[in-house]
Design a protein around this motif. Structure first.
Motif, PDB file in Angstrom:
ATOM      1  N   ARG A  52      -5.021 -10.280   6.964  1.00 22.71           N
ATOM      2  CA  ARG A  52      -3.828 -10.214   7.817  1.00 22.71           C
ATOM      3  C   ARG A  52      -3.750  -8.881   8.562  1.00 22.71           C
ATOM      4  O   ARG A  52      -4.212  -7.861   8.074  1.00 22.71           O
ATOM      5  CB  ARG A  52      -2.562 -10.385   6.983  1.00 22.71           C
ATOM      6  CG  ARG A  52      -2.482 -11.676   6.195  1.00 22.71           C
ATOM      7  CD  ARG A  52      -1.208 -11.710   5.353  1.00 22.71           C
ATOM      8  NE  ARG A  52      -1.154 -10.588   4.421  1.00 22.71           N
ATOM      9  CZ  ARG A  52      -0.070 -10.254   3.722  1.00 22.71           C
ATOM     10  NH1 ARG A  52       1.047 -10.931   3.871  1.00 22.71           N
ATOM     11  NH2 ARG A  52      -0.108  -9.227   2.880  1.00 22.71           N
ATOM     12  N   TYR A  54      -0.821  -6.774  11.521  1.00 26.70           N
ATOM     13  CA  TYR A  54       0.458  -6.854  12.208  1.00 26.70           C
ATOM     14  C   TYR A  54       0.458  -5.903  13.385  1.00 26.70           C
ATOM     15  O   TYR A  54      -0.271  -4.911  13.403  1.00 26.70           O
ATOM     16  CB  TYR A  54       1.626  -6.591  11.265  1.00 26.70           C
ATOM     17  CG  TYR A  54       1.795  -5.165  10.781  1.00 26.70           C
ATOM     18  CD1 TYR A  54       2.808  -4.348  11.285  1.00 26.70           C
ATOM     19  CD2 TYR A  54       0.961  -4.631   9.789  1.00 26.70           C
ATOM     20  CE1 TYR A  54       2.976  -3.049  10.823  1.00 26.70           C
ATOM     21  CE2 TYR A  54       1.130  -3.345   9.319  1.00 26.70           C
ATOM     22  CZ  TYR A  54       2.147  -2.556   9.841  1.00 26.70           C
ATOM     23  OH  TYR A  54       2.311  -1.261   9.387  1.00 26.70           O
ATOM     24  N   ASN A  74      -3.370  -3.201  16.297  1.00 22.62           N
ATOM     25  CA  ASN A  74      -3.117  -4.048  15.136  1.00 22.62           C
ATOM     26  C   ASN A  74      -3.495  -3.267  13.885  1.00 22.62           C
ATOM     27  O   ASN A  74      -4.599  -2.724  13.802  1.00 22.62           O
ATOM     28  CB  ASN A  74      -3.930  -5.339  15.202  1.00 22.62           C
ATOM     29  CG  ASN A  74      -3.417  -6.292  16.258  1.00 22.62           C
ATOM     30  OD1 ASN A  74      -2.253  -6.245  16.638  1.00 22.62           O
ATOM     31  ND2 ASN A  74      -4.291  -7.161  16.753  1.00 22.62           N
ATOM     32  N   LEU A  77      -2.529  -5.518   7.254  1.00 16.28           N
ATOM     33  CA  LEU A  77      -1.356  -5.838   6.441  1.00 16.28           C
ATOM     34  C   LEU A  77      -1.831  -5.978   4.995  1.00 16.28           C
ATOM     35  O   LEU A  77      -2.307  -7.030   4.576  1.00 16.28           O
ATOM     36  CB  LEU A  77      -0.715  -7.137   6.936  1.00 16.28           C
ATOM     37  CG  LEU A  77       0.682  -7.499   6.429  1.00 16.28           C
ATOM     38  CD1 LEU A  77       1.697  -6.436   6.810  1.00 16.28           C
ATOM     39  CD2 LEU A  77       1.109  -8.849   6.985  1.00 16.28           C
ATOM     40  N   ARG A 247       3.778  -3.945   4.812  1.00 11.35           N
ATOM     41  CA  ARG A 247       5.197  -3.997   4.472  1.00 11.35           C
ATOM     42  C   ARG A 247       5.438  -3.146   3.227  1.00 11.35           C
ATOM     43  O   ARG A 247       4.903  -3.431   2.150  1.00 11.35           O
ATOM     44  CB  ARG A 247       5.639  -5.436   4.215  1.00 11.35           C
ATOM     45  CG  ARG A 247       5.234  -6.429   5.303  1.00 11.35           C
ATOM     46  CD  ARG A 247       5.795  -6.057   6.648  1.00 11.35           C
ATOM     47  NE  ARG A 247       5.397  -6.994   7.693  1.00 11.35           N
ATOM     48  CZ  ARG A 247       5.309  -6.710   8.984  1.00 11.35           C
ATOM     49  NH1 ARG A 247       5.599  -5.483   9.393  1.00 11.35           N
ATOM     50  NH2 ARG A 247       4.948  -7.619   9.860  1.00 11.35           N
TER      51      ARG A 247
END
Length: 329
Positions: A52, A54, A74, A77, A247
């Motif tokens: 992934r 983000y 980018n 993640l 995150r």
């Protein structure tokens, strides 16, 4: 002669198809090579095992000048698996790093400052874009971050004299206290100060012999990921610093609950997340450094963060007699 002169004059007015006068002499229509940002785990640069990424966009002020929400890159993640891999790498590196002499650790930290100085312009651009700062303010942040590495490099072989020493006791004993590193420390980097704040919380952790798993600023992770490239070329052993992006809440939760993480710095957590992480950290009695408001990361840091992740070892040793006369020491 006149015909020759006429031909020469017309040739001089033909369109110039040579490359432009750029310093690197590259054609103006050359496509840029976009940078691929990666995690930094165990001295290597893997992509997230989840695959992934983000989008990272420009900071507020930069967006106003160059179009709101301008795409920068980018970023990977990171997942819970990436966090666990980082802890394994940090634990593996702990023995060698904590066992190195304090003077040697200081040399390594100073080398980081040297390498950052050589890439100063790159970090000024990245910090300006990430935090929406003017070039002058971004340069001040980068300069302060470089100076911060030098500051902590100087403290590596002095902190033991500040927090350790001989203790007076009522008895025939020597009593000596000396500081030792806590172990693997999870560090949540400040959200707003993506570079200077990050350096201010990371450098004291490794200066005292700990190893670190860093969770970069969620909104502005690019300066942290670029810092990993500097660490990789600055004699910092692989695994001493591991950098994750993504995150914050998703990555921090498994780190706070991990049984092989000895401490956690919650500088980048909000009040609600900090409370959750403190509860999870209590399971194996982690040291927890609660988030504290910082008005100016460029202010002199003091020694508080140097001592936050140190344990104190105290040794008792009986005194004895010297020779037949019975004199003691």
């Amino acid at each position: 002669m006149s015909d020759h002169m006429a031909m020469s004059g017309s040739a001089a007015r033909l369109p110039d198809t040579r490359p432009d006068n750029r310093p690197d002499n590259r054609p103006s229509n050359r496509l840029s090579v976009f940078k691929t940002y990666k995690l930094y785990v165990g001295g290597k640069f893997p992509r997230s095992e989840s695959g992934r990424v983000y989008e990272v966009t420009a900071g507020a002020s930069a967006a106003d000048a160059a179009g709101k929400g301008e795409w920068l890159a980018n970023a990977p993640l990171a997942s819970r698996k990436d966090a666990r891999d980082a802890v394994v790498a940090a634990r593996k590196a702990f023995g060698g790093w904590s066992g190195a002499t304090a003077y040697n650790r200081g040399q390594v930290l100073y080398r980081v400052a040297e390498m950052l100085e050589g890439r100063r312009e790159q970090f000024v651009r990245e910090v300006a874009d990430a935090e929406g700062l003017s070039p002058a303010r971004a340069a001040a942040q980068v300069d302060a971050a470089i100076d911060r590495w030098v500051w902590y490099a100087g403290w590596t072989d002095k902190i033991a004299q500040v927090v350790g020493g001989g203790n007076p006791v009522a008895g025939p004993f020597f009593n000596l206290s000396s500081p030792e590193p806590t172990g693997v420390v999870a560090v949540l980097a400040p959200q707003e100060s993506s570079f200077l704040g990050l350096v201010s919380v990371l450098a004291p952790v490794i200066a005292t012999g700990n190893t670190a798993v860093v969770v970069a600023s969620e909104r502005s992770p690019l300066p942290a990921l670029s810092l990993a490239e500097v660490l990789a070329t600055s004699d910092v052993p692989g695994g001493v610093v591991n950098v994750l992006s993504g995150r914050t809440a998703e990555i921090a939760a498994p780190l706070a609950a991990h049984q092989d993480v000895n401490a956690i710095d919650l500088a980048g957590a909000d009040a609600d997340l900090a409370k959750e992480l403190e509860i999870a950290a209590a399971d194996n009695l982690k040291r927890v450094l609660r988030p504290q408001p910082v008005d100016d990361w460029s202010a002199t840091p003091g020694t508080d963060r140097l001592t936050a992740f140190l344990e104190t070892k105290t040794v008792w040793h009986p005194t004895g007699s010297l020779g037949a006369s019975g004199s003691a020491y």
